[in-house]
Design an enzyme around this catalytic site. Structure first.
Site, PDB file in Angstrom:
ATOM      1  N   GLU A  83       0.808  -1.217   0.000  1.00  0.00           N
ATOM      2  CA  GLU A  83       0.000   0.000   0.000  1.00  0.00           C
ATOM      3  C   GLU A  83       0.843   1.270   0.000  1.00  0.00           C
ATOM      4  O   GLU A  83       0.353   2.351   0.280  1.00  0.00           O
ATOM      5  CB  GLU A  83      -0.967  -0.034   1.181  1.00  0.00           C
ATOM      6  CG  GLU A  83      -1.930  -1.215   1.048  1.00  0.00           C
ATOM      7  CD  GLU A  83      -2.959  -1.306   2.150  1.00  0.00           C
ATOM      8  OE1 GLU A  83      -2.897  -0.486   3.088  1.00  0.00           O
ATOM      9  OE2 GLU A  83      -3.826  -2.189   2.075  1.00  0.00           O
ATOM     10  N   LYS A  89     -15.577  -1.732   2.494  1.00  0.00           N
ATOM     11  CA  LYS A  89     -14.858  -2.198   1.299  1.00  0.00           C
ATOM     12  C   LYS A  89     -15.901  -2.834   0.387  1.00  0.00           C
ATOM     13  O   LYS A  89     -16.416  -3.904   0.711  1.00  0.00           O
ATOM     14  CB  LYS A  89     -13.809  -3.241   1.670  1.00  0.00           C
ATOM     15  CG  LYS A  89     -12.667  -2.725   2.524  1.00  0.00           C
ATOM     16  CD  LYS A  89     -11.788  -3.888   2.976  1.00  0.00           C
ATOM     17  CE  LYS A  89     -10.534  -3.392   3.681  1.00  0.00           C
ATOM     18  NZ  LYS A  89      -9.781  -4.522   4.288  1.00  0.00           N
TER      19      LYS A  89
END
Length: 431
Positions: free
Chosen positions: A209, A341
């Site tokens: 990330e 999500k």
């Protein structure tokens, strides 16, 4: 009518070099929407199913040709001639066509890519930005805000090949007056952290990330180097910038214990919550995500009892963007915030339902990326459209992360004062 005349699926690549699903929805009049499904590394066991081919001769079994074929076949046939602006109807058609609890027939990756592509096509048909269309679908037209970013600048756990157990160490620029300023603060801290690590002779390679992934003696050491970086960037920790953790505790939960192998410590459930509490007393940590295993509901009750009135406790693997599980959590007073999500549940309509349920119960909402991302920036529009208040989309590095930040900059420029950046007050327990 925004009549669907074609639906196309294809296999593309995500940010980790694995295949994922992209879909296009074409409307009468030449309007087109295109979207891609992301993919997670640390996944909750109750997430909707990401359909992979399992053919070891292609992409080590991670191909998505079956999901793509489902789009180009059954899903296309079911949606032809339908109205793309009727999002709930389209999503329900796909859910019914799949017919399983976790979308394991057609694949949540197939359904989600089409769901988002349809929303983008509908926005184009209506001549409005995606965030404006989503706000209308959400029943909150014109009610926008810019999210506080949770910037994952130091990675451990499943997102990095190092000895740090906690998966994400994040900074939140709560003292900023705008999203643009918040992004600048985060970038300056990120670059200063690189210098701090270099001075200590530590690795400055980045994880999935975009955060740094050095080997450190303990999880507390990660907080210590971030503290130095914040100060070197010219900001006050606890005032201008707060800290957040994603423990992803399910990843080191073994036989009823929490095994921090990186620093040689093992805790029982309450002991690990006490350990986290001690970190919050030493550092201005105002948000902890997945501080316990997804199945450790008794432990979550204790953690919420000792920390829930002081800081934000975010359920990710715990709730998996699922209203059935979230409603149980609300009823039992477990956690006080939800991570959203949309590939955990598999459609835009179900995602919006989870956001509404959380907000109605007084839980905060954090819109999130996955560790396997693409250039698709839909979550930026989703965060603004629902006035979620917070977004988690990685570090200030890697274009799969920065794409979302850049889209938020564009949206803030378009909306100006109509989308305020509220800072600290967006975080549970910090108003």
């Amino acid at each position: 009518m925004a009549k669907i005349i074609n639906v196309i699926g294809r296999e593309i690549m995500d940010s980790r070099g694995n295949p994922t699903v992209e879909a296009e929805v074409h409307l009468d009049g030449g309007f087109v929407g295109m979207a891609a499904a992301p993919s997670g590394a640390s996944t909750g066991s109750r997430e909707a199913l990401e359909l992979r081919d399992g053919d070891k001769s292609r992409y080590m079994g991670k191909g998505v040709l079956t999901a793509v074929a489902n789009i180009n076949g059954q899903i296309r046939d079911a949606l032809m001639g339908k109205d793309a602006t009727a999002q709930a109807e389209l999503d329900q058609i796909m859910i019914d066509l799949d017919g399983t609890e976790n979308k394991d027939k057609l694949g949540a990756n197939a359904i989600l890519a089409v769901s988002l592509a349809a929303a983008k096509a509908a926005a184009a048909f209506k001549g409005m930005p995606l965030y404006a269309h989503i706000a209308e679908l959400n029943g909150t037209p014109g009610q926008y805000s810019m999210p506080v970013p949770m910037m994952n600048i130091l990675n451990g756990g499943e997102h990095a090949d190092n000895n740090v157990d906690i998966q994400e160490f994040m900074v939140q620029p709560v003292g900023a007056k705008s999203f643009r300023e918040a992004l600048r603060m985060g970038a300056e801290i990120f670059h200063n952290l690189k210098k701090v690590l270099q001075e200590k002779g530590l690795n400055t390679a980045v994880g999935d990330e975009g955060g740094f992934a050095p080997n450190l003696a303990s999880n507390a050491d990660a907080l210590a180097v971030i503290k130095v970086a914040v100060e070197k960037a010219g900001y006050k920790l606890g005032e201008d910038v707060t800290l957040a953790l994603d423990c992803a505790a399910s990843e080191f939960y073994k036989d009823g214990q929490y095994d921090l192998s990186g620093e040689g410590k093992v805790f029982d459930s309450n002991g690990f919550s006490d350990f986290l509490k001690s970190l919050t007393e030493e550092y201005p940590i105002v948000s902890i995500e997945d501080g316990l295993d997804e199945s450790d509901w008794d432990g979550w009750a204790y953690q919420t009892q000792i920390l829930g009135d002081k800081i934000q406790l975010v359920g990710d693997d715990l709730f998996v963007t699922n209203t059935k599980i979230l409603s149980r959590g609300i009823e039992n007073k477990i956690a006080n915030s939800i991570l959203i999500k949309f590939n955990q549940i598999g459609s835009l309509t179900e995602t919006l339902a989870a956001i509404r349920m959380a907000k109605d119960a007084g839980y905060t909402v954090v819109i999130s990326h996955r560790s396997g991302e693409t250039e698709d920036a839909t979550i930026a529009d989703l965060a603004v459209a629902t006035a979620a208040g917070q977004i988690k989309t990685g570090s200030l590095c890697r274009s799969d992360r920065v794409a979302k930040y850049n889209q938020l900059l564009r949206i803030e420029e378009q909306l100006g004062e109509k989308a305020p950046y509220k800072g600290r007050s967006e975080i549970k327990g910090q108003a």
